[in-house]
Each structure stands twice: as structure tokens, then as C-alpha cells.
Design a protein around this motif. Structure first.
Motif, PDB file in Angstrom:
ATOM      1  N   THR A 131       1.130  -0.914   0.235  1.00 35.68           N
ATOM      2  CA  THR A 131      -0.030  -0.304  -0.281  1.00 35.68           C
ATOM      3  C   THR A 131       1.006   1.132  -0.376  1.00 35.68           C
ATOM      4  N   GLU A 132       0.406   2.552  -0.144  1.00 34.44           N
ATOM      5  CA  GLU A 132       0.827   3.143  -1.002  1.00 34.44           C
ATOM      6  C   GLU A 132       1.600   4.113   0.598  1.00 34.44           C
ATOM      7  N   ASN A 133       2.129   4.945   0.646  1.00 38.58           N
ATOM      8  CA  ASN A 133       2.607   6.084   2.320  1.00 38.58           C
ATOM      9  C   ASN A 133       2.421   4.381   3.006  1.00 38.58           C
ATOM     10  N   SER A 134       3.289   3.566   3.435  1.00 34.15           N
ATOM     11  CA  SER A 134       3.082   2.967   3.950  1.00 34.15           C
ATOM     12  C   SER A 134       5.026   1.716   3.825  1.00 34.15           C
ATOM     13  N   THR A 135       5.358   1.535   4.688  1.00 38.11           N
ATOM     14  CA  THR A 135       6.760   1.655   5.109  1.00 38.11           C
ATOM     15  C   THR A 135       6.486  -0.042   5.136  1.00 38.11           C
ATOM     16  N   ILE A 136       7.566  -0.874   3.585  1.00 41.42           N
ATOM     17  CA  ILE A 136       7.605  -2.047   3.283  1.00 41.42           C
ATOM     18  C   ILE A 136       8.672  -2.633   3.799  1.00 41.42           C
ATOM     19  N   THR A 137       8.670  -4.152   3.861  1.00 36.97           N
ATOM     20  CA  THR A 137       9.586  -4.845   3.570  1.00 36.97           C
ATOM     21  C   THR A 137       9.586  -5.643   2.971  1.00 36.97           C
ATOM     22  N   LEU A 138      10.834  -5.898   2.058  1.00 41.92           N
ATOM     23  CA  LEU A 138      11.521  -6.652   1.350  1.00 41.92           C
ATOM     24  C   LEU A 138      12.786  -7.430   1.660  1.00 41.92           C
ATOM     25  N   ASN A 139      12.760  -9.034   1.280  1.00 39.21           N
ATOM     26  CA  ASN A 139      13.862  -9.585   1.703  1.00 39.21           C
ATOM     27  C   ASN A 139      14.286 -10.270   1.009  1.00 39.21           C
ATOM     28  N   PHE A 140      15.766 -10.917   1.086  1.00 38.84           N
ATOM     29  CA  PHE A 140      15.916 -11.437  -0.096  1.00 38.84           C
ATOM     30  C   PHE A 140      16.809 -12.718   0.765  1.00 38.84           C
ATOM     31  N   GLN A 141      17.065 -13.777   0.713  1.00 37.96           N
ATOM     32  CA  GLN A 141      17.588 -14.580   1.207  1.00 37.96           C
ATOM     33  C   GLN A 141      18.461 -16.132  -0.277  1.00 37.96           C
ATOM     34  N   TYR A 142      19.300 -15.719   0.611  1.00 40.67           N
ATOM     35  CA  TYR A 142      20.446 -17.114   0.123  1.00 40.67           C
ATOM     36  C   TYR A 142      20.189 -17.939   0.275  1.00 40.67           C
ATOM     37  N   THR A 143      20.381 -19.065  -0.923  1.00 42.98           N
ATOM     38  CA  THR A 143      19.745 -20.513  -0.117  1.00 42.98           C
ATOM     39  C   THR A 143      20.436 -21.058  -0.857  1.00 42.98           C
ATOM     40  N   LEU A 144      22.001 -20.617  -1.331  1.00 40.50           N
ATOM     41  CA  LEU A 144      22.928 -22.365  -2.040  1.00 40.50           C
ATOM     42  C   LEU A 144      23.993 -22.447  -0.158  1.00 40.50           C
ATOM     43  N   GLU A 145      24.463 -23.436  -1.169  1.00 41.61           N
ATOM     44  CA  GLU A 145      25.732 -23.300  -0.520  1.00 41.61           C
ATOM     45  C   GLU A 145      26.901 -22.575  -0.374  1.00 41.61           C
ATOM     46  N   GLY A 146      27.700 -22.151   0.753  1.00 38.62           N
ATOM     47  CA  GLY A 146      28.790 -21.182   0.105  1.00 38.62           C
ATOM     48  C   GLY A 146      28.731 -20.408   0.926  1.00 38.62           C
ATOM     49  N   ASP A 147      30.057 -19.469   1.635  1.00 35.34           N
ATOM     50  CA  ASP A 147      29.798 -17.746   2.751  1.00 35.34           C
ATOM     51  C   ASP A 147      30.291 -16.605   1.471  1.00 35.34           C
ATOM     52  N   VAL A 148      28.782 -16.157   1.353  1.00 28.44           N
ATOM     53  CA  VAL A 148      28.374 -15.391   0.892  1.00 28.44           C
ATOM     54  C   VAL A 148      29.568 -13.671   1.393  1.00 28.44           C
ATOM     55  N   LYS A 149      30.211 -13.171   0.621  1.00 32.53           N
ATOM     56  CA  LYS A 149      31.405 -12.085   0.496  1.00 32.53           C
ATOM     57  C   LYS A 149      31.034 -10.655   0.621  1.00 32.53           C
ATOM     58  N   LYS A 150      29.640 -10.702  -0.887  1.00 30.16           N
ATOM     59  CA  LYS A 150      28.611  -9.031  -1.182  1.00 30.16           C
ATOM     60  C   LYS A 150      27.845  -9.324  -1.843  1.00 30.16           C
ATOM     61  N   VAL A 151      26.917  -8.477  -1.359  1.00 33.69           N
ATOM     62  CA  VAL A 151      25.351  -8.510  -1.497  1.00 33.69           C
ATOM     63  C   VAL A 151      25.359  -6.822  -2.420  1.00 33.69           C
ATOM     64  N   THR A 152      24.891  -7.392  -3.796  1.00 29.97           N
ATOM     65  CA  THR A 152      24.500  -6.202  -4.004  1.00 29.97           C
ATOM     66  C   THR A 152      22.778  -5.780  -4.518  1.00 29.97           C
ATOM     67  N   LEU A 153      22.028  -4.624  -4.455  1.00 26.77           N
ATOM     68  CA  LEU A 153      20.490  -4.088  -4.667  1.00 26.77           C
ATOM     69  C   LEU A 153      20.843  -3.283  -5.234  1.00 26.77           C
TER      70      LEU A 153
END
Length: 317
Positions: free
Chosen positions: A140-162
């Protein structure tokens, strides 16, 4: 004019490389707008635009709060400010563009008392290709929204770009990177500083909070997880719908009760007004008694030939 040119060329410096991230990437069209808007509360003193030309920054234009605007001879006739007066939006528009306009652009905004901030914009010929969303989410407009991104593969994440993609441009939201001491560093894109909050504490689970989401926040949100050989990309198609007013929500929740309450209040107000009006009439003091003698003359031919007098002093009192 000499003063503004002097201030303008203070920013022409040698540059061996472009530091930091590219805040916005724009696809080349015959007419393009390079956006540069500052959302802070500091006073804007001057805005200067440059194009990176391999080893130096080529001047395009400048706008000073006191001395006015300046446009390089090379860009006169096909470059203009979106707003003619200096404001929080110092975007420029280029027309009759060609491949010569491909490259990196800098927007410098001189602020008082903070100093100078910079936005980096890239203009490229190729489009972004087809981006397939992993999911669709509507808020909904004018509300605070939340987007979640979860890594599901194996390995150590070193960097994330959005990043956020629209029809003709891509905006870098944030770049989260793991440091040597196991801490993480978040570098925000120019347009998202103080507008959103990104939790980069756990790189394999990134959460974005967008405050007072508007239609300009819609688009494809892409998260790229860099974990060496096990990289992963997640794309969310985010759309907004019109909000419902609080009064309408209450009416829906409580049905006709709200109408009844309003009717009762209205009737009570009317009764009070009438009572007050009636009381005011009762308290008006009588006027000084006077005698009015009114003489009525009979019409000709009447059966009563005598004069009639009326004393209205008693009636008035």
C-alpha cells in the motif's frame, strides 16, 4: 560571470579512476534526463556537472545560488536544467544525443555547512536485457514496506548488491560487503541515503525497509549474492496500490454504528442550539412603552362611517 567560471573550474581535477559505486545507470535515448536530487535539509550553494573523459572531468554546466547558471559552449542548445531555479532537484536533460554522450557523469552539490556530495551516473547504449522476477509483491502507498532476500545456496557470501530496475534506468540501492574483521560495510546509492534502511549484518539474509513508499519506488528489485562459485540472483517485482483512508476503514469495521453516532451528535447539537436561542429570546429586556394611535379610514360605501382608533401601547408591552 568570471566569478562563477572560477568557482566552476575548481572541480576540474585529475582522475585516474572512478571511486565508489555507480549510483544510476541510464540507457541512451535521443532525449535523456540525468537525475540529481538532494533530500537533505542543508542549503544548496552550487551544483556542478562534469563528464569523466578518461583522465579528467570535462565541465558541462553549473548553477550557483548567487551568480546564476553557466553552460559550456559544447552543450549549449541541447542541455538544460529541469528546474530553472536552484532547488533540491538539480537534474539536467540532454537532447539530440549520440554515442559521444555515452560515459560517466558526475553531479557535485555544494552544501552549507556540510560540504560537497557527489552522484555518479553512467550512460550506456545497451539495455538491461530481460529480467525475470522471482516473485511479485504488492503493498500500500505511503506505508513502510519490507522486502527480504535470502541466499539459499551453499557457500560464504562475501558481497551483496541490491539494485532497482525501471524501463530506462537502474539505481544502485546498496552494496553490502564483508570486511576483514568479519564486520559488514553498507555503501548506499546516492538516491537512497536516509530514505531506506538495509540490514547487512547477515549477508545471506538481506532485508530492505522503505519508508512512506511512493509510486516512484515501484520496479524490479534485484539482489545479487556473491559467494565465489555459488552466486545467486533474486528479483522481486514490487508494485503499490492506493491506500484506504482511516475514516473509510473505521466505517467498514463498524458498519452503520458510525452513521448512528454521527446522527446522534448532530441531533444533540441542533437541540442545544435551539435551546440556547430560545433562552436568549427570553432574556431580552422589554423596550420602553410607547403609544401608537393608528387611524383607519373606511373605504367609501362602507356601512361604518365612524373612525376607528387602536391603542397599541398594551400590545407592544
Amino acid at each position: 560571470m568570471k566569478i562563477i567560471i572560477g568557482l566552476f573550474f575548481l572541480h576540474i581535477i585529475k582522475s585516474d579512476l572512478v571511486e565508489g559505486i555507480v549510483d544510476t545507470t541510464v540507457i541512451l535515448r535521443k532525449r535523456i534526463t540525468l537525475g540529481c536530487m538532494y533530500s537533505g535539509s542543508e542549503t544548496i550553494v552550487q551544483c556542478s556537472w562534469f563528464k569523466f573523459n578518461g583522465s579528467f572531468e570535462e565541465p558541462l554546466c553549473a548553477f550557483h545560488n548567487t551568480y546564476g547558471k553557466y553552460i559550456s559552449e559544447k552543450y549549449k542548445g541541447r542541455m538544460s536544467f529541469v528546474f530553472e531555479n536552484i532547488s533540491s532537484d538539480m537534474s539536467i536533460t540532454l537532447t539530440e544525443t549520440s554515442k559521444q554522450d555515452i560515459g560517466i557523469y558526475f553531479c557535485y552539490i555544494a552544501l552549507f555547512p556540510l560540504g560537497t556530495v557527489k552522484k555518479v551516473i553512467a550512460v550506456q547504449e545497451d539495455d538491461f536485457g530481460k529480467i525475470m522476477p522471482s516473485s511479485h509483491q504488492t503493498f500500500t502507498e505511503n506505508s513502510t514496506i519490507t522486502l527480504n532476500f535470502q541466499y539459499t545456496l551453499e557457500g560464504d557470501v562475501k558481497k551483496v548488491t541490491l539494485e532497482r530496475f525501471t524501463d530506462v534506468k537502474m539505481d544502485t540501492i546498496v552494496s553490502c560487503e564483508k570486511l576483514m574483521n568479519s564486520r559488514t560495510k553498507a555503501t548506499y546509492g546516492f538516491d537512497f541515503i536516509n530514505r531506506i534502511l538495509v540490514d547487512c549484518s547477515i549477508l545471506h539474509n538481506i532485508t530492505i525497509l522503505i519508508y512512506q513508499a511512493a509510486s516512484t519506488d515501484e520496479g524490479l528489485y534485484k539482489s545479487y549474492f556473491n559467494a565465489g562459485s555459488q552466486n545467486q540472483t533474486i528479483v522481486v517485482n514490487m508494485r503499490l496500490k492506493k491506500g484506504i483512508s482511516p475514516l473509510y476503514t473505521v466505517a467498514v469495521m463498524y458498519g452503520g454504528s458510525l452513521v448512528i453516532i454521527i446522527a446522534i451528535i448532530s441531533i444533540a447539537v441542533i437541540c442545544v442550539k435551539r435551546k440556547w436561542k430560545h433562552k436568549s429570546k427570553e432574556t431580552i429586556p422589554p423596550t420602553t412603552s410607547s403609544t401608537y394611535n393608528v387611524e383607519y379610514q373606511p373605504r367609501s360605501g362602507t356601512m361604518y362611517g365612524e373612525h376607528i382608533y387602536a391603542n397599541l401601547s398594551e400590545l407592544k408591552s
